[in-house]
Design an enzyme around this catalytic site. Structure first.
Site, PDB file in Angstrom:
ATOM      1  N   HIS A  99       0.870  -1.183   0.137  1.00 32.14           N
ATOM      2  CA  HIS A  99       0.091  -0.104   0.081  1.00 32.14           C
ATOM      3  C   HIS A  99       0.836   1.304   0.033  1.00 32.14           C
ATOM      4  O   HIS A  99       0.395   2.414  -0.113  1.00 32.14           O
ATOM      5  CB  HIS A  99      -0.982   0.048   1.337  1.00 32.14           C
ATOM      6  N   HIS A 129       2.602   8.620   2.412  1.00 30.42           N
ATOM      7  CA  HIS A 129       1.107   8.499   2.377  1.00 30.42           C
ATOM      8  C   HIS A 129       0.437   9.534   1.681  1.00 30.42           C
ATOM      9  O   HIS A 129       0.670  10.599   1.736  1.00 30.42           O
ATOM     10  CB  HIS A 129       0.554   8.502   3.870  1.00 30.42           C
ATOM     11  N   HIS A 146       7.142   9.925   5.637  1.00 26.32           N
ATOM     12  CA  HIS A 146       7.523   9.596   7.495  1.00 26.32           C
ATOM     13  C   HIS A 146       8.907   9.072   7.212  1.00 26.32           C
ATOM     14  O   HIS A 146       9.365   8.046   6.535  1.00 26.32           O
ATOM     15  CB  HIS A 146       6.589   8.429   7.633  1.00 26.32           C
ATOM     16  N   THR A 215       1.309   4.386  12.230  1.00 23.15           N
ATOM     17  CA  THR A 215      -0.082   4.721  11.722  1.00 23.15           C
ATOM     18  C   THR A 215      -0.577   3.351  10.974  1.00 23.15           C
ATOM     19  O   THR A 215      -1.498   3.327   9.974  1.00 23.15           O
ATOM     20  CB  THR A 215       0.094   5.953  10.750  1.00 23.15           C
ATOM     21  N   THR A 216       0.209   2.481  10.743  1.00 20.74           N
ATOM     22  CA  THR A 216      -0.014   1.085  10.179  1.00 20.74           C
ATOM     23  C   THR A 216       0.011  -0.057  11.216  1.00 20.74           C
ATOM     24  O   THR A 216       0.694   0.180  12.174  1.00 20.74           O
ATOM     25  CB  THR A 216       0.836   0.932   9.058  1.00 20.74           C
TER      26      THR A 216
END
Length: 277
Positions: A99, A129, A146, A215-216
């Protein structure tokens, strides 16, 4: 608002206790095909915490990321100092994780990295992202980068940058040929020649600092977040390139905003800029 003495002391105590009492973090998963970003999907963000026992924090955590950064509710801190880095050139590999596109540095680091509260964090990887995961005063941006760092005892620190549409980003320009190969061949990774993190301009005079999570999945908490207030630019072509390369038929890989739960957020501003706030 200017940081009051009581608020400042509370922020320092919160940061210190959180870091000292926390256990080593679990890093982000390498294979992202086990979850997705479909809002109502079985593998979407609302259900990440149910997909695997080790991902439970995604659903029950109290210090999750991303969050909205609201200037009206931050504690202005003049003592954190400029955001500086000490990186060395390193070989790296660009990988399609399912992703997002990740650049992983050989040997797990690129030089010394950064130092926060006396602890060294070495750069492990960089990924992107789109749109941005964090928001600034309710505004979402087209891209967020990030830079994931880790200390010797396994704690994570992430440095993030927002992007708006504009001039080409130089660092992404240097990666275009590698990303094109992944897009054309559907290979999962490409070896990159010597990379120097300094090429993407690291230093920042204004930044936010708070404690959050990855965040994942596994959404590990007690991550030190440093988000630059200074905006970078990216072209639409570069933005599309980052999404097309992953082959996931999605136009987004951003986790929804999470609750702050009264977490303090500090904004570093040099003393000579304090009159502007």
């Amino acid at each position: 608002m200017k940081i009051p003495s009581i608020g400042y002391v509370f922020f320092l105590i919160f940061i210190s206790i959180t870091i000292v009492s926390s256990s080593p973090d679990h890093g982000e998963v390498e294979d992202e095909t086990q979850f997705n970003y479909e809002k109502k999907g079985e593998k979407g963000p609302e259900n990440w915490g149910r997909l695997k026992p080790e991902w439970a924090m995604c659903g029950k955590g109290n210090m999750q990321s991303p969050i909205d950064l609201t200037d009206k509710r931050v504690l202005i801190d003049h003592n954190l100092g400029y955001l500086r880095s000490q990186y060395l050139p390193s070989n790296a590999t660009i990988k399609n994780r399912g992703h997002d596109i990740m650049m992983k540095f050989e040997g797990g680091n690129a030089g010394l990295g950064i130092t926060i509260n006396g602890t060294e964090y070495k750069l492990q990887q960089i990924h992107w992202h789109s749109p941005s995961e964090h928001t600034l005063n309710g505004k979402r941006f087209v891209l967020e980068e990030h830079m994931v760092h880790q200390s010797k005892d396994g704690r994570n620190a992430v440095v993030a940058f927002f992007y708006k549409l504009g001039k080409p980003d130089y660092f992404l320009l240097t990666l275009e040929r590698y990303l094109k190969r992944i897009t054309d061949t559907h290979e999962s990774q490409e070896f990159v020649e010597m990379v120097h993190p300094r090429t993407f301009g690291f230093e920042s005079k204004h930044y936010y600092r708070f404690i959050g999570s990855l965040t994942t999945p596994p959404c590990s908490e007690n991550v030190i977040w440093t988000i630059s207030k200074e905006m970078r630019t990216v072209t639409l072509k570069q933005l599309i390139m980052l999404r097309v390369t992953v082959h996931d038929q999605s136009n987004s890989n951003a986790r929804p905003l999470q609750r702050k739960n009264e977490r303090p957020v500090a904004l570093y501003i040099p003393t000579w800029h304090s009159k502007l706030y």
